[in-house]
Scaffold this motif. Sequence first.
Motif, PDB file in Angstrom:
ATOM      1  N   ALA A 115      14.552   1.398  25.218  1.00 35.26           N
ATOM      2  CA  ALA A 115      13.421   1.819  26.049  1.00 35.26           C
ATOM      3  C   ALA A 115      12.843   0.659  26.845  1.00 35.26           C
ATOM      4  N   CYS A 116      12.721  -0.497  26.210  1.00 32.25           N
ATOM      5  CA  CYS A 116      12.201  -1.670  26.921  1.00 32.25           C
ATOM      6  C   CYS A 116      13.168  -2.141  28.006  1.00 32.25           C
ATOM      7  N   SER A 117      14.455  -2.050  27.741  1.00 32.36           N
ATOM      8  CA  SER A 117      15.455  -2.431  28.746  1.00 32.36           C
ATOM      9  C   SER A 117      15.398  -1.511  29.949  1.00 32.36           C
ATOM     10  N   ILE A 118      15.210  -0.229  29.706  1.00 34.93           N
ATOM     11  CA  ILE A 118      15.088   0.735  30.803  1.00 34.93           C
ATOM     12  C   ILE A 118      13.847   0.435  31.636  1.00 34.93           C
ATOM     13  N   ALA A 119      12.738   0.201  30.968  1.00 36.16           N
ATOM     14  CA  ALA A 119      11.491  -0.096  31.689  1.00 36.16           C
ATOM     15  C   ALA A 119      11.615  -1.397  32.480  1.00 36.16           C
ATOM     16  N   PHE A 120      12.217  -2.411  31.876  1.00 39.35           N
ATOM     17  CA  PHE A 120      12.360  -3.701  32.549  1.00 39.35           C
ATOM     18  C   PHE A 120      13.304  -3.597  33.745  1.00 39.35           C
ATOM     19  N   GLY A 121      14.419  -2.887  33.597  1.00 37.91           N
ATOM     20  CA  GLY A 121      15.351  -2.709  34.706  1.00 37.91           C
ATOM     21  C   GLY A 121      14.727  -1.971  35.874  1.00 37.91           C
ATOM     22  N   THR A 122      13.938  -0.955  35.562  1.00 34.69           N
ATOM     23  CA  THR A 122      13.250  -0.195  36.606  1.00 34.69           C
ATOM     24  C   THR A 122      12.209  -1.066  37.315  1.00 34.69           C
ATOM     25  N   ALA A 123      11.467  -1.847  36.543  1.00 31.01           N
ATOM     26  CA  ALA A 123      10.438  -2.705  37.132  1.00 31.01           C
ATOM     27  C   ALA A 123      11.043  -3.802  38.002  1.00 31.01           C
ATOM     28  N   VAL A 124      12.137  -4.384  37.545  1.00 29.21           N
ATOM     29  CA  VAL A 124      12.782  -5.448  38.330  1.00 29.21           C
ATOM     30  C   VAL A 124      13.321  -4.893  39.648  1.00 29.21           C
ATOM     31  N   ALA A 125      13.975  -3.741  39.596  1.00 26.81           N
ATOM     32  CA  ALA A 125      14.514  -3.151  40.827  1.00 26.81           C
ATOM     33  C   ALA A 125      13.398  -2.799  41.800  1.00 26.81           C
ATOM     34  N   SER A 126      12.327  -2.227  41.299  1.00 29.53           N
ATOM     35  CA  SER A 126      11.206  -1.877  42.169  1.00 29.53           C
ATOM     36  C   SER A 126      10.584  -3.124  42.784  1.00 29.53           C
ATOM     37  N   SER A 127      10.449  -4.180  41.995  1.00 35.95           N
ATOM     38  CA  SER A 127       9.874  -5.428  42.502  1.00 35.95           C
ATOM     39  C   SER A 127      10.765  -6.067  43.556  1.00 35.95           C
ATOM     40  N   VAL A 128      12.059  -6.057  43.320  1.00 37.30           N
ATOM     41  CA  VAL A 128      12.992  -6.634  44.290  1.00 37.30           C
ATOM     42  C   VAL A 128      12.892  -5.905  45.625  1.00 37.30           C
ATOM     43  N   PHE A 129      12.827  -4.575  45.574  1.00 38.85           N
ATOM     44  CA  PHE A 129      12.744  -3.830  46.828  1.00 38.85           C
ATOM     45  C   PHE A 129      11.389  -4.013  47.507  1.00 38.85           C
ATOM     46  N   ARG A 130      10.324  -4.153  46.736  1.00 40.93           N
ATOM     47  CA  ARG A 130       9.023  -4.420  47.348  1.00 40.93           C
ATOM     48  C   ARG A 130       9.025  -5.781  48.042  1.00 40.93           C
ATOM     49  N   ILE A 131       9.616  -6.783  47.408  1.00 39.69           N
ATOM     50  CA  ILE A 131       9.686  -8.114  48.011  1.00 39.69           C
ATOM     51  C   ILE A 131      10.519  -8.076  49.293  1.00 39.69           C
ATOM     52  N   ILE A 132      11.627  -7.354  49.254  1.00 38.21           N
ATOM     53  CA  ILE A 132      12.475  -7.231  50.447  1.00 38.21           C
ATOM     54  C   ILE A 132      11.704  -6.578  51.592  1.00 38.21           C
ATOM     55  N   LEU A 133      10.944  -5.528  51.292  1.00 37.04           N
ATOM     56  CA  LEU A 133      10.168  -4.854  52.336  1.00 37.04           C
ATOM     57  C   LEU A 133       9.068  -5.753  52.894  1.00 37.04           C
ATOM     58  N   ILE A 134       8.432  -6.549  52.036  1.00 37.43           N
ATOM     59  CA  ILE A 134       7.391  -7.469  52.509  1.00 37.43           C
ATOM     60  C   ILE A 134       7.987  -8.531  53.417  1.00 37.43           C
ATOM     61  N   VAL A 135       9.118  -9.100  53.006  1.00 36.56           N
ATOM     62  CA  VAL A 135       9.777 -10.122  53.826  1.00 36.56           C
ATOM     63  C   VAL A 135      10.218  -9.518  55.164  1.00 36.56           C
ATOM     64  N   LYS A 136      10.730  -8.309  55.124  1.00 32.55           N
ATOM     65  CA  LYS A 136      11.182  -7.647  56.355  1.00 32.55           C
ATOM     66  C   LYS A 136      10.017  -7.406  57.311  1.00 32.55           C
ATOM     67  N   LYS A 137       8.868  -6.978  56.787  1.00 31.85           N
ATOM     68  CA  LYS A 137       7.688  -6.756  57.632  1.00 31.85           C
ATOM     69  C   LYS A 137       7.174  -8.065  58.218  1.00 31.85           C
ATOM     70  N   ARG A 138       7.206  -9.132  57.438  1.00 31.65           N
ATOM     71  CA  ARG A 138       6.732 -10.425  57.950  1.00 31.65           C
ATOM     72  C   ARG A 138       7.651 -10.971  59.034  1.00 31.65           C
ATOM     73  N   ARG A 139       8.935 -10.724  58.904  1.00 30.20           N
ATOM     74  CA  ARG A 139       9.871 -11.195  59.940  1.00 30.20           C
ATOM     75  C   ARG A 139       9.699 -10.414  61.239  1.00 30.20           C
ATOM     76  N   GLN A 140       9.302  -9.164  61.143  1.00 28.44           N
ATOM     77  CA  GLN A 140       9.108  -8.350  62.345  1.00 28.44           C
ATOM     78  C   GLN A 140       7.881  -8.788  63.123  1.00 28.44           C
ATOM     79  N   LYS A 141       6.918  -9.386  62.439  1.00 27.77           N
ATOM     80  CA  LYS A 141       5.695  -9.839  63.118  1.00 27.77           C
ATOM     81  C   LYS A 141       5.931 -11.104  63.805  1.00 27.77           C
TER      82      LYS A 141
END
Length: 150
Positions: free
Chosen positions: A124-150
């Motif tokens: 259960a902890c591995s599932i939660a951690f894997g989900t959190a890491v993937a979500s965080s990675v995609f959030r960081i990618i979206l933030i970097v992408k928005k900053r590059r567009q500005k």
Amino acid sequence: MMDILDFLFPAVWSFGASFFFAFCFNGNKWDMLFGGFCGSAGWVVYIFAGKYFSQGEAFFVSSFVVASLSEIFAIAFKKPAIIYLIPGILPIVPGGGIFYMMRSVVQGRLEESVVVGYDTLIAACSIAFGTAVASSVFRIILIVKKRRQK
């Protein structure tokens, strides 16, 4: 040596479980289809990773794949990722481990229940951690992408 049937039947069953779980929550046909694909991909990755890694690592990798696919589908279809994540994560949830732990407690085999409960907790902890890491990675990618567009 792994055979194609080692992946085909579990992929079909996990697709069906995820698809009909999304159906129960009144998802539209495309959301059900992609939610089923997420569940199928996650289970196949879990089977493959389980052959080469520990159980906790296999759960982490499979939940990371499901969450990543959910984020990709959410971006592509402009919908929340949870629509694809919940049905997709369903096949890898360790419900059997919880059942066997409780059965061992009721039958008075406390040592066995602790071992099974610990394995279930790791899953259960591995599932939660894997989900959190993937979500965080995609959030960081979206933030970097928005900053590059500005």
